[in-house]
Motif scaffolding. Structure first.
Motif, PDB file in Angstrom:
ATOM      1  N   ALA A 179       2.964   0.709  10.981  1.00 21.04           N
ATOM      2  CA  ALA A 179       2.446   2.051  11.255  1.00 21.04           C
ATOM      3  C   ALA A 179       0.925   2.096  11.132  1.00 21.04           C
ATOM      4  CB  ALA A 179       3.086   3.077  10.322  1.00 21.04           C
ATOM      5  N   ILE A 180       0.386   1.463  10.109  1.00 17.69           N
ATOM      6  CA  ILE A 180      -1.063   1.477   9.911  1.00 17.69           C
ATOM      7  C   ILE A 180      -1.765   0.629  10.971  1.00 17.69           C
ATOM      8  CG2 ILE A 180      -2.938   0.936   8.305  1.00 17.69           C
ATOM      9  CD1 ILE A 180      -1.078   3.404   7.577  1.00 17.69           C
ATOM     10  N   ALA A 181      -1.208  -0.535  11.288  1.00 18.53           N
ATOM     11  CA  ALA A 181      -1.804  -1.381  12.327  1.00 18.53           C
ATOM     12  C   ALA A 181      -1.850  -0.637  13.660  1.00 18.53           C
ATOM     13  CB  ALA A 181      -1.025  -2.690  12.462  1.00 18.53           C
ATOM     14  N   LEU A 182      -0.746   0.016  14.017  1.00 22.56           N
ATOM     15  CA  LEU A 182      -0.712   0.776  15.269  1.00 22.56           C
ATOM     16  C   LEU A 182      -1.693   1.949  15.234  1.00 22.56           C
ATOM     17  CD1 LEU A 182       3.123   0.769  15.917  1.00 22.56           C
ATOM     18  CD2 LEU A 182       1.379  -0.247  17.411  1.00 22.56           C
ATOM     19  N   ALA A 183      -1.750   2.649  14.123  1.00 22.90           N
ATOM     20  CA  ALA A 183      -2.681   3.770  14.007  1.00 22.90           C
ATOM     21  C   ALA A 183      -4.121   3.297  14.185  1.00 22.90           C
ATOM     22  CB  ALA A 183      -2.512   4.467  12.654  1.00 22.90           C
ATOM     23  N   GLU A 184      -4.469   2.195  13.545  1.00 22.18           N
ATOM     24  CA  GLU A 184      -5.825   1.664  13.682  1.00 22.18           C
ATOM     25  C   GLU A 184      -6.118   1.267  15.128  1.00 22.18           C
ATOM     26  OE1 GLU A 184      -5.906  -1.434  10.725  1.00 22.18           O
ATOM     27  OE2 GLU A 184      -6.343  -0.019   9.104  1.00 22.18           O
ATOM     28  N   MET A 185      -5.144   0.683  15.809  1.00 16.96           N
ATOM     29  CA  MET A 185      -5.338   0.303  17.208  1.00 16.96           C
ATOM     30  C   MET A 185      -5.517   1.534  18.093  1.00 16.96           C
ATOM     31  SD  MET A 185      -2.612  -2.843  17.553  1.00 16.96           S
ATOM     32  CE  MET A 185      -3.200  -3.533  19.119  1.00 16.96           C
ATOM     33  N   CYS A 186      -4.721   2.571  17.849  1.00 18.24           N
ATOM     34  CA  CYS A 186      -4.836   3.801  18.633  1.00 18.24           C
ATOM     35  C   CYS A 186      -6.188   4.482  18.409  1.00 18.24           C
ATOM     36  CB  CYS A 186      -3.703   4.765  18.279  1.00 18.24           C
ATOM     37  SG  CYS A 186      -2.076   4.257  18.860  1.00 18.24           S
ATOM     38  N   ILE A 187      -6.613   4.543  17.157  1.00 17.94           N
ATOM     39  CA  ILE A 187      -7.902   5.160  16.840  1.00 17.94           C
ATOM     40  C   ILE A 187      -9.032   4.387  17.520  1.00 17.94           C
ATOM     41  CG2 ILE A 187      -9.571   5.598  14.984  1.00 17.94           C
ATOM     42  CD1 ILE A 187      -7.061   6.104  13.161  1.00 17.94           C
ATOM     43  N   GLU A 202       0.843  -1.204   0.000  1.00 17.18           N
ATOM     44  CA  GLU A 202       0.000   0.000   0.000  1.00 17.18           C
ATOM     45  C   GLU A 202       0.872   1.245   0.000  1.00 17.18           C
ATOM     46  OE1 GLU A 202      -3.418   0.940  -0.107  1.00 17.18           O
ATOM     47  OE2 GLU A 202      -3.349  -1.042  -0.993  1.00 17.18           O
ATOM     48  N   TYR A 203       2.007   1.200   0.672  1.00 15.22           N
ATOM     49  CA  TYR A 203       2.939   2.335   0.699  1.00 15.22           C
ATOM     50  C   TYR A 203       3.347   2.722  -0.732  1.00 15.22           C
ATOM     51  CZ  TYR A 203       7.415   4.749   1.089  1.00 15.22           C
ATOM     52  OH  TYR A 203       8.443   5.637   0.929  1.00 15.22           O
ATOM     53  N   ARG A 211      10.511   0.031   7.802  1.00  9.03           N
ATOM     54  CA  ARG A 211      10.221  -0.091   9.240  1.00  9.03           C
ATOM     55  C   ARG A 211       8.757   0.231   9.518  1.00  9.03           C
ATOM     56  NH1 ARG A 211      14.628   3.634  11.837  1.00  9.03           N
ATOM     57  NH2 ARG A 211      13.631   3.080  13.807  1.00  9.03           N
ATOM     58  N   LEU A 212       8.246   1.233   8.847  1.00 12.49           N
ATOM     59  CA  LEU A 212       6.862   1.663   9.069  1.00 12.49           C
ATOM     60  C   LEU A 212       5.843   0.885   8.242  1.00 12.49           C
ATOM     61  CD1 LEU A 212       7.369   5.535   9.074  1.00 12.49           C
ATOM     62  CD2 LEU A 212       6.988   4.058  11.065  1.00 12.49           C
ATOM     63  N   PHE A 213       6.174   0.595   6.980  1.00  7.01           N
ATOM     64  CA  PHE A 213       5.144   0.143   6.046  1.00  7.01           C
ATOM     65  C   PHE A 213       5.369  -1.229   5.406  1.00  7.01           C
ATOM     66  CE2 PHE A 213       5.240   4.868   5.844  1.00  7.01           C
ATOM     67  CZ  PHE A 213       4.042   5.086   6.510  1.00  7.01           C
ATOM     68  N   SER A 214       6.434  -1.931   5.782  1.00  6.81           N
ATOM     69  CA  SER A 214       6.653  -3.272   5.238  1.00  6.81           C
ATOM     70  C   SER A 214       5.449  -4.154   5.551  1.00  6.81           C
ATOM     71  CB  SER A 214       7.910  -3.893   5.860  1.00  6.81           C
ATOM     72  OG  SER A 214       7.996  -5.258   5.511  1.00  6.81           O
TER      73      SER A 214
END
Length: 154
Positions: free
Chosen positions: A58-66, A9-10, A85-88
């Motif tokens: 990064a996206i998984a963590l963002a979704e969890m935080c939201i 997706e990145y 590191r963020l988007f693999s």
């Protein structure tokens, strides 16, 4: 996590590129990881669990935080590029949050299933902080996600 951005997706969202080798799948590791997560779930060890797939950590963590309205402070190994590191989208990965008194039992399950793991951070504050790579408040992330969803629906 590996330096695997092919088909991600990145690449699609940031560089408008759909190409490259997709991440490799180790089917035995996937089986072991799924079994360990299922066992930990049955034992009610986890407060939250999210697969790391489309979009990376990064996206998984963002979704969890939201979803939880809780922030996180995270450090990731720096043996791959910052984007990776963020988007693999390396396979067989989960982000798990659990109380301190359940960490040992969770680690025992992972070790019994021979699943590699790393403690990468803590739940704290009202923002997602990934070292010098990313800093965003829950409100900023929620607005970005809601705005993107609204644009897709138009």
């Amino acid at each position: 996590s590996y330096d695997e951005l092919g088909g991600s997706e990145y690449l699609k969202q940031v560089h408008d590129v759909v190409s490259g080798d997709i991440p490799a799948l180790d089917i035995e590791l996937e089986k072991d990881t799924q079994a360990a997560i299922l066992e930990a779930s049955k034992q009610k060890l986890m407060s939250a669990c999210h697969d790391v797939s489309e979009g990376g950590i990064a996206i998984a963590l963002a979704e969890m935080c939201i979803e939880s309205k809780l922030g996180a402070k995270v450090s990731l190994p720096d043996d791959i590029s910052p984007a990776a590191r963020l988007f693999s989208e390396s396979q067989s990965r989960f982000i798990v949050s659990l109380p301190a008194d359940k960490v040992e039992a969770f680690e025992d399950i992972l070790e019994a299933h021979e699943v590699p793991y790393a403690a990468i951070g803590s739940v704290e504050g009202k923002s997602l902080s990934i070292e010098e790579l990313l800093e965003a408040s829950i409100d900023e992330m929620d607005k970005a996600f809601t705005g993107a969803f609204t644009q897709i629906m138009k």
